[in-house]
Scaffold this motif. Sequence first.
Motif, mmCIF file in Angstrom:
data_model
loop_
_atom_site.group_PDB
_atom_site.id
_atom_site.type_symbol
_atom_site.label_atom_id
_atom_site.label_comp_id
_atom_site.label_asym_id
_atom_site.label_seq_id
_atom_site.Cartn_x
_atom_site.Cartn_y
_atom_site.Cartn_z
ATOM 1 N N SER A 199 21.004 26.415 -114.257
ATOM 2 C CA SER A 199 21.396 27.568 -113.204
ATOM 3 C C SER A 199 22.610 26.760 -112.497
ATOM 4 N N SER A 248 29.680 32.056 -113.022
ATOM 5 C CA SER A 248 28.357 32.675 -112.963
ATOM 6 C C SER A 248 27.956 34.128 -112.585
ATOM 7 N N GLU A 279 31.150 36.458 -115.669
ATOM 8 C CA GLU A 279 30.699 36.372 -117.005
ATOM 9 C C GLU A 279 29.289 35.859 -117.558
ATOM 10 N N TYR A 280 28.824 34.845 -116.807
ATOM 11 C CA TYR A 280 27.591 34.496 -117.025
ATOM 12 C C TYR A 280 26.349 35.408 -116.424
ATOM 13 N N PHE A 281 26.721 36.507 -115.746
ATOM 14 C CA PHE A 281 25.736 37.328 -115.387
ATOM 15 C C PHE A 281 25.064 38.169 -116.752
ATOM 16 N N SER A 282 25.766 37.969 -117.862
ATOM 17 C CA SER A 282 25.210 38.379 -119.021
ATOM 18 C C SER A 282 24.144 37.761 -119.547
ATOM 19 N N GLY A 283 23.946 36.630 -118.858
ATOM 20 C CA GLY A 283 22.698 36.001 -119.174
ATOM 21 C C GLY A 283 22.832 34.590 -119.961
ATOM 22 N N LEU A 284 24.305 34.275 -120.004
ATOM 23 C CA LEU A 284 24.651 33.205 -120.736
ATOM 24 C C LEU A 284 24.615 31.904 -119.892
ATOM 25 N N THR A 285 24.455 30.622 -120.631
ATOM 26 C CA THR A 285 24.195 29.238 -120.054
ATOM 27 C C THR A 285 25.333 28.480 -120.591
ATOM 28 N N SER A 296 24.324 28.116 -124.355
ATOM 29 C CA SER A 296 24.660 29.423 -125.024
ATOM 30 C C SER A 296 26.091 29.797 -125.122
ATOM 31 N N ALA A 333 27.315 27.658 -127.618
ATOM 32 C CA ALA A 333 26.660 28.151 -128.756
ATOM 33 C C ALA A 333 27.753 29.215 -129.535
ATOM 34 N N LEU A 334 28.319 29.962 -128.696
ATOM 35 C CA LEU A 334 29.432 30.976 -129.253
ATOM 36 C C LEU A 334 30.321 30.438 -129.946
ATOM 37 N N ALA A 339 19.848 27.241 -127.923
ATOM 38 C CA ALA A 339 20.749 28.096 -128.048
ATOM 39 C C ALA A 339 21.559 28.298 -129.252
ATOM 40 N N GLN A 349 34.348 32.079 -121.530
ATOM 41 C CA GLN A 349 33.853 31.945 -122.738
ATOM 42 C C GLN A 349 34.633 32.951 -123.617
#
Lengths: 161, 388
Positions: free
Chosen positions: B124, B132, B135-141, B144, B147-148, B199, B248
């Motif tokens: 976190s 965070s 964009e990372y509210f979408s659950g990204l780390t 991950s 990984a995209l 991820a 990202q």
Amino acid sequence: MTVSAIEFSRLGPPKLHLFAMKCETCQALSPWWERSHCYKCGGDTLTESELAGTGEITNYTVVYYPPREYVGQEPYVVGHIMMDEGVTLPAPVMGVDPDAVEVGTRVAATLRRMKLGHEGDIYYSYKFVVDDDPAPRKKAPAATRSAVRKPAARKAATPTP
Amino acid sequence: MKVGVLGIGKTPHKIQHEKSLKDLAVEAGRKAMNDAGVSPQDIQMLYVGNVGSVGFNYENSTGLMVAHHLGVVPAGAVRVEAACGTGAWALHLGCVAIASGLYDTVMVLGCEKMNDLATVEGTSIIAQAADSKEEYFSGLTFPSGTALTARKYMQTYGVTEEDLAHTSVKNHYYGARNPSAHLRFECTVEEVMKSAKVADPLKLYEVCPMTDAASALVLCRPEILESQPNRPQVFVTATSMASGTWYQATDTLDDGYNLFAGPAARAYEMAGVTASDIDVAEIYNSFAIQEPLGIEGLGFAKRGDGWKGAKDGSTWLDGKVAVNPSGGLLCKGHPLGATGATQAVDVIEQLRGVAPEGTQRKDAAIGISACRGGPGSVGAIHIYQREG
């Protein structure tokens, strides 16, 4: 991510109805957070542009080690969704097998519970589900601001992650 | 540009529950000063790279804390932060300080103490190096998000997960031979493929661990080093920085390429060398996919071919250019603020000819380090050359 309830009153709206930012200079669409500066052309005037809520998975990952506030939801799919209007948004994709996600799948936005905040508050946000009506469509210009289209065949706004 | 490297030092890179952030910083700083033959009062300015002490350790003002405990007071001290590019940014500022003529001797120190918290908390905190809250509210780390990038690379260039797994095999071969590395084991392509999913498509052996460590360098005017001919004559001859997107979703493969290609071109010009002159390269790879991206950005391979060197041998120790003979971040770990400084120390060890057995590039004379940070936000290139 830690967001207070007060802060979410500012950050929340883009998660509750779908819009992109449109550059007045080059007309390109960008994700909602690009409010000040167009990353594509450098333009400094951007306005909100409503999205119909449908698009296509162009890229995805499956998260097995989530941040604190998403623990319990893993594994979950986060996709890059190319909206029909032509902007890529990151969002969770629900109801798909993490081992069988396919690029090119048509998806539609729906409002869901996102996570629990550190103050016990519940955050909602749009997520995407597989679209049962795969024809691309765009938002009609006169559309209202309510924006998020709920897929007919699914329970709407069910507060489950 | 020419800046002398008077001394280097680093702590082991591993989980160190017995040591605090300040313990690690003092250990690395003293090693560098001992190596340089200077005392704390010879340091005229201290640049401390640290990313997350506020989150990881509940302490702030890291630059001032290190200045106090290292004994460099009353010299100026400041904390530097630029996501995972932090250590390299501290080095940049140290080089600029010397090159400007304002200082004779400065210290650059990177440090991070990540293992006081559980992985989920650390993940976190690291996510705060991106947006965070949006964009990372979408659950990204970070894993991950990267990984995209990996999937986009695979889609664009027709590369398979097995192809990319060779990068981890190479790094672990050398990491197993690096006594200061966090993860010291060899692995095969099959073992990479079977390692736990982190991820998708990134797997455990393609992801760096969270590590406690510090690294430091004492830099000086070149005349000072040249006046001590018995010391290794290694100089920083280029420092070049860039920024890129903080997201990202807007990070195309072009963005990732330009993040290194731009500053690398300036650095090669500054040092008067070309990509083909480089003997050894330390390239940021907190996730395996970032190594081929870096190889391409630095001009060692054309776009889409950066992964091939790990498979055909051209980026192994005896290949065209030795890439990450330290084992890279995949094995050393990624103590966020230390990493850029550790990369520099590792390249300088190569040019001094004192790299660990089994990882020393023969007759290494010109090296490069490439550090990046954020989703695609920081690019940092340094070139090092040995004289004599």
